[in-house]
Design an enzyme around this catalytic site. Sequence first.
Site, short mmCIF file in Angstrom:
data_model
loop_
_atom_site.label_atom_id
_atom_site.label_comp_id
_atom_site.label_asym_id
_atom_site.label_seq_id
_atom_site.Cartn_x
_atom_site.Cartn_y
_atom_site.Cartn_z
N ASP A 27 27.86 -38.25 -7.15
CA ASP A 27 26.46 -38.67 -7.21
C ASP A 27 25.87 -37.78 -8.31
O ASP A 27 26.62 -37.26 -9.15
CB ASP A 27 25.77 -38.47 -5.84
CG ASP A 27 24.44 -39.22 -5.73
OD1 ASP A 27 24.45 -40.42 -5.42
OD2 ASP A 27 23.38 -38.61 -5.97
N LYS B 13 26.75 -39.04 3.35
CA LYS B 13 26.36 -38.43 2.07
C LYS B 13 26.46 -36.93 2.22
O LYS B 13 26.36 -36.40 3.33
CB LYS B 13 24.91 -38.80 1.74
CG LYS B 13 24.58 -38.69 0.28
CD LYS B 13 24.95 -39.97 -0.45
CE LYS B 13 24.74 -39.90 -1.93
NZ LYS B 13 24.81 -41.24 -2.54
N1 GLU Z 1 26.79 -41.96 -5.04
C1 GLU Z 1 27.03 -43.36 -5.20
C2 GLU Z 1 26.02 -44.15 -4.40
O1 GLU Z 1 24.88 -43.74 -4.29
C3 GLU Z 1 28.49 -43.76 -4.97
C4 GLU Z 1 29.07 -43.40 -3.66
C5 GLU Z 1 30.57 -43.65 -3.56
O2 GLU Z 1 31.19 -44.10 -4.51
O3 GLU Z 1 31.09 -43.39 -2.47
O4 GLU Z 1 26.28 -45.21 -3.88
#
Ligand code: GLU
Length: 443
Positions: A165, A125
């Site tokens: 996100d 992340k």
């Molecule tokens: N931010 C999203 C999550 O919390 C998607 C992450 C992504 O598509 O890599 O899963």
Amino acid sequence: MSYVNDQLNELIRKNPNQPEFIQAASVVLKSLEPVVESNPKYQKAGILERITEPDRQIMFRVAWTDDAGRVQVNRGYRVQFNNAIGPYKGGLRFHPSVNLSIIKFLGFEQVFKNSLTGLPIGGGKGGSDFDPKGKSDREIMAFCQSFMTELYRHIGPDVDVPAGDIGVGGREIGYLYGQYKRITNHYEGVLTGKGIPYGGSLARTEATGYGLLYFLEAMLKANGKSLEGKTVVISGAGNVAIYACEKAQQLGAKVVTLCDSNGWIYDPDGIDLAAVKEIKEVRRARIREYVNDHPHAEYHEGHGVWSVPCDIALPCATQNELGLEDVKELVKNGCFAVAEGANMPTTIEAEKYLQENGVLYAPGKASNAGGVAVSALEMSQNSQRLSWTFEEVDNKLKQIMNGIFNNVSSAAKEYGMPNNYVAGANIAGFLKVADAMVSQGIV
Ligand code: GLU
């Protein structure tokens, strides 16, 4: 002292001032007690020590110039948490609250969530304390270009694949992708959530919200219930909330609330989603504008959607938005199911209260996995240089969400906690990653 308790104490000692990370990791470690007790190989391989320590944490300066010509400096992050089962994968969050604790909690959750999808993706992340609210397009572009000028050296289609996100949607991914390509000269699937003309997947925008409803449907069905005719309360007004609302309506439910960081709307006639999309996706304005042309609807400042009587509540805004007082109100008003669209929206005390009161409760790492699952499908399409139809992707998403529900529910049953989907998700997500780590040796 048990292995889990030892590791919980170590976690608290090693991560002072990281409350969100400690919250996320301690919920997972506690669920793993029966698994590690009955499988000594995990302790022997130091799995809990290793799984709670990111592979690496990158922090960097992001300097850019605002429209008034002033130099601004933000902090950028990418935490590459675990790549035992695939390249690091997870979103970027741009929000003033972002700090290392928040990125680590999100990265940690992502490891288990990505494992639950059944697809070959590890967890990571990133993000920044940059606040996109009120910025011009040029300022957003300048920030994204500067952010990518550092990030590009740490990522790659087989290394680490960021996505969106909170605060990072199609516009930001476009600017980030343009800068990556400009620096590397590589046209490759290094980001997901891209626009459709340049390698994005159909149904990625809808995926988290739709996936949440597919999971909810499966959970309700297994418990002899359905969505038809139910009143649903949703928090948030971003991508997850909007498409959760859309699918809930398609499945016959009535959605009566949404909110943003200023306040919330209640529409007893059911939310008019076309109007919400126009406000949030086109004009990037505040949700309060909804009441201007919806005379039966109310707008209230502050936090309050959970006080509206409902059958089902879907927190789709942010972490710790659903506290003990909120869930007491939900239970008092007859709410029988809570499914998380956001990451860790429910506090530990609220989660305990829901479970003690027999509310069906779907943890985000299972119920919001549809977004990252379709991101992994976007990676597959990019590698094949193909693009699938909306229906193909949506059908795969539905299958994946049903698969996650079955997996979570069997793990919960196997360890003697039927209907404890928190334990089921943590255990099922853990086993695949832990077994891969054991096979790959001490690294
Ligand atoms: N931010 C999203 C999550 O919390 C998607 C992450 C992504 O598509 O890599 O899963």
